[in-house]
Write a protein that holds these residues in place. Structure first.
Motif, PDB file in Angstrom:
ATOM      1  N   LEU A  52       0.788  -1.130  -0.088  1.00  5.70           N
ATOM      2  CA  LEU A  52       0.051   0.053  -0.119  1.00  5.70           C
ATOM      3  C   LEU A  52       0.790   1.249  -0.044  1.00  5.70           C
ATOM      4  O   LEU A  52       1.951   1.343   0.352  1.00  5.70           O
ATOM      5  CB  LEU A  52      -1.151   0.136   1.239  1.00  5.70           C
ATOM      6  N   PRO A  53       0.481   2.363  -0.481  1.00  9.78           N
ATOM      7  CA  PRO A  53       1.116   3.587  -0.432  1.00  9.78           C
ATOM      8  C   PRO A  53       1.751   4.148   0.965  1.00  9.78           C
ATOM      9  O   PRO A  53       2.600   4.901   1.203  1.00  9.78           O
ATOM     10  CB  PRO A  53       0.383   4.607  -1.062  1.00  9.78           C
ATOM     11  N   ARG A  54       0.896   3.636   1.795  1.00 13.36           N
ATOM     12  CA  ARG A  54       1.200   4.065   3.274  1.00 13.36           C
ATOM     13  C   ARG A  54       0.360   2.912   4.256  1.00 13.36           C
ATOM     14  O   ARG A  54      -0.207   2.107   3.895  1.00 13.36           O
ATOM     15  CB  ARG A  54       0.553   5.407   3.610  1.00 13.36           C
ATOM     16  N   VAL A  55       0.932   3.029   5.673  1.00 15.18           N
ATOM     17  CA  VAL A  55       0.437   2.192   6.562  1.00 15.18           C
ATOM     18  C   VAL A  55      -0.818   2.669   6.967  1.00 15.18           C
ATOM     19  O   VAL A  55      -1.213   3.899   6.911  1.00 15.18           O
ATOM     20  CB  VAL A  55       1.310   2.467   7.836  1.00 15.18           C
ATOM     21  N   ILE A  56      -1.939   1.523   6.841  1.00 19.99           N
ATOM     22  CA  ILE A  56      -3.394   1.971   7.275  1.00 19.99           C
ATOM     23  C   ILE A  56      -3.443   1.292   8.735  1.00 19.99           C
ATOM     24  O   ILE A  56      -2.870   0.196   8.937  1.00 19.99           O
ATOM     25  CB  ILE A  56      -4.217   1.521   6.230  1.00 19.99           C
ATOM     26  N   GLU A  57      -4.531   1.899   9.334  1.00 18.45           N
ATOM     27  CA  GLU A  57      -4.893   1.079  10.623  1.00 18.45           C
ATOM     28  C   GLU A  57      -6.406   0.736  10.369  1.00 18.45           C
ATOM     29  O   GLU A  57      -7.312   1.336   9.858  1.00 18.45           O
ATOM     30  CB  GLU A  57      -5.002   2.193  11.772  1.00 18.45           C
ATOM     31  N   VAL A  58      -6.389  -0.513  10.536  1.00 17.20           N
ATOM     32  CA  VAL A  58      -7.752  -1.351  10.244  1.00 17.20           C
ATOM     33  C   VAL A  58      -8.566  -1.552  11.483  1.00 17.20           C
ATOM     34  O   VAL A  58      -7.888  -2.104  12.406  1.00 17.20           O
ATOM     35  CB  VAL A  58      -7.527  -2.455   9.485  1.00 17.20           C
ATOM     36  N   ALA A  59      -9.653  -0.948  11.616  1.00 16.63           N
ATOM     37  CA  ALA A  59     -10.480  -1.293  12.737  1.00 16.63           C
ATOM     38  C   ALA A  59     -11.302  -2.675  12.550  1.00 16.63           C
ATOM     39  O   ALA A  59     -11.581  -2.927  11.651  1.00 16.63           O
ATOM     40  CB  ALA A  59     -11.548  -0.093  12.998  1.00 16.63           C
ATOM     41  N   HIS A  60     -11.332  -3.380  13.862  1.00 21.74           N
ATOM     42  CA  HIS A  60     -11.938  -4.593  13.730  1.00 21.74           C
ATOM     43  C   HIS A  60     -12.787  -4.647  14.677  1.00 21.74           C
ATOM     44  O   HIS A  60     -12.530  -4.598  15.963  1.00 21.74           O
ATOM     45  CB  HIS A  60     -10.796  -5.703  13.699  1.00 21.74           C
ATOM     46  N   GLU A  61     -14.185  -5.057  14.600  1.00 23.50           N
ATOM     47  CA  GLU A  61     -15.228  -4.788  15.550  1.00 23.50           C
ATOM     48  C   GLU A  61     -15.302  -6.259  16.228  1.00 23.50           C
ATOM     49  O   GLU A  61     -15.078  -7.301  15.581  1.00 23.50           O
ATOM     50  CB  GLU A  61     -16.420  -4.905  14.943  1.00 23.50           C
ATOM     51  N   ALA A  62     -15.212  -6.254  17.477  1.00 27.63           N
ATOM     52  CA  ALA A  62     -15.320  -7.545  18.406  1.00 27.63           C
ATOM     53  C   ALA A  62     -16.508  -8.147  18.093  1.00 27.63           C
ATOM     54  O   ALA A  62     -17.632  -7.306  17.819  1.00 27.63           O
ATOM     55  CB  ALA A  62     -15.069  -7.344  19.888  1.00 27.63           C
ATOM     56  N   ASP A  63     -17.105  -9.456  18.343  1.00 26.85           N
ATOM     57  CA  ASP A  63     -18.101  -9.998  17.955  1.00 26.85           C
ATOM     58  C   ASP A  63     -18.547 -10.842  18.996  1.00 26.85           C
ATOM     59  O   ASP A  63     -18.406 -11.838  19.509  1.00 26.85           O
ATOM     60  CB  ASP A  63     -18.234 -10.925  16.895  1.00 26.85           C
ATOM     61  N   GLU A  64     -19.478 -10.101  19.955  1.00 28.45           N
ATOM     62  CA  GLU A  64     -19.837 -10.582  21.339  1.00 28.45           C
ATOM     63  C   GLU A  64     -20.733 -11.747  20.989  1.00 28.45           C
ATOM     64  O   GLU A  64     -20.569 -12.700  21.813  1.00 28.45           O
ATOM     65  CB  GLU A  64     -20.666  -9.592  21.961  1.00 28.45           C
ATOM     66  N   LYS A  65     -21.645 -11.883  20.027  1.00 29.55           N
ATOM     67  CA  LYS A  65     -22.370 -12.976  19.933  1.00 29.55           C
ATOM     68  C   LYS A  65     -21.734 -14.169  19.600  1.00 29.55           C
ATOM     69  O   LYS A  65     -22.006 -15.397  20.069  1.00 29.55           O
ATOM     70  CB  LYS A  65     -23.425 -12.624  18.920  1.00 29.55           C
ATOM     71  N   ARG A  66     -20.616 -14.034  18.779  1.00 24.86           N
ATOM     72  CA  ARG A  66     -19.750 -15.214  18.286  1.00 24.86           C
ATOM     73  C   ARG A  66     -18.991 -15.745  19.790  1.00 24.86           C
ATOM     74  O   ARG A  66     -18.886 -17.040  20.043  1.00 24.86           O
ATOM     75  CB  ARG A  66     -18.949 -14.748  17.338  1.00 24.86           C
ATOM     76  N   LEU A  67     -18.324 -14.852  20.693  1.00 26.90           N
ATOM     77  CA  LEU A  67     -17.676 -15.253  21.631  1.00 26.90           C
ATOM     78  C   LEU A  67     -18.674 -15.801  22.714  1.00 26.90           C
ATOM     79  O   LEU A  67     -18.233 -16.785  23.215  1.00 26.90           O
ATOM     80  CB  LEU A  67     -17.004 -13.842  22.289  1.00 26.90           C
ATOM     81  N   ARG A  68     -19.909 -15.293  22.825  1.00 29.67           N
ATOM     82  CA  ARG A  68     -20.849 -16.093  23.661  1.00 29.67           C
ATOM     83  C   ARG A  68     -20.971 -17.403  23.305  1.00 29.67           C
ATOM     84  O   ARG A  68     -21.167 -18.314  24.119  1.00 29.67           O
ATOM     85  CB  ARG A  68     -21.844 -15.303  23.775  1.00 29.67           C
TER      86      ARG A  68
END
Length: 183
Positions: A52-68
């Motif tokens: 990529l042309p620069r470093v990107i920060e990617v947000a990732h959503e936690a999935d409470e339903k999957r963890l439960r």
């Protein structure tokens, strides 16, 4: 240079969910896997690393339903905790596929301050032990093509690329799968 914090791995409990969900699930990358599909005398599908042309920060959503859904005990939910204060610094969630004898690792999360200290590798190793104890023969890790740090982790941990699904995630990211035999 600071000394790594001693940590331990244990079965996750329902009371661990708020701390696990509060961990920083984001990641930074300057590389992604780009997928190309061509149909010429059959299907030709390839993945290549793309800078990529620069470093990107990617947000990732936690999935409470999957963890439960990992809590009842017939699935695998492991947490890594600091030894000095028992705070959660990482977790792994793995779904068991009885029919195919596969453990599908859907989440490996380590808080930013403890990344690259062996926490993720230890979580995967313990998940492998759990899988063998439950008569599973293979581990599979799913991640996205844009999560190059996870792809590198899989490759460095002895997992081999074994497939993809371009319809897996709601956000239309392409899922890639890495597999390791437990035999």
């Amino acid at each position: 240079m600071s000394t790594p914090t001693p940590f331990q791995i244990r079965d996750g409990l329902e009371s661990d969910l708020p701390d696990a969900l509060a961990l920083d699930h984001s990641f930074e990358t300057d590389t992604v896997w780009q997928m190309t599909i061509r149909q010429e005398e059959g299907w030709h599908i390839s993945f290549r690393r793309e800078r990529l042309p620069r470093v990107i920060e990617v947000a990732h959503e936690a999935d409470e339903k999957r963890l439960r859904s990992m809590l009842p005990g017939n699935q695998c939910f492991l947490v890594a905790t600091r030894r000095d204060d028992s705070s959660v610094i990482g977790y792994l969630a793995m779904r068991r596929d009885y029919l195919n004898q596969i453990g599908l690792i859907t989440d490996i999360v380590v808080t930013r301050s403890h990344r690259r200290m062996g926490v993720g590798a230890r979580l995967v190793a313990i998940a492998g032990v759990w899988a063998k104890e439950h008569d599973l023969t293979r581990l599979i890790i799913e991640t996205q093509t844009k999560n190059y740090p996870a792809i590198q982790f899989c490759q460095h941990s002895g997992f081999a690329f074994c497939g993809y699904n371009d319809q897996q995630f709601r956000n239309r990211d392409i899922a890639v799968y890495f597999s390791q035999s437990l035999r």
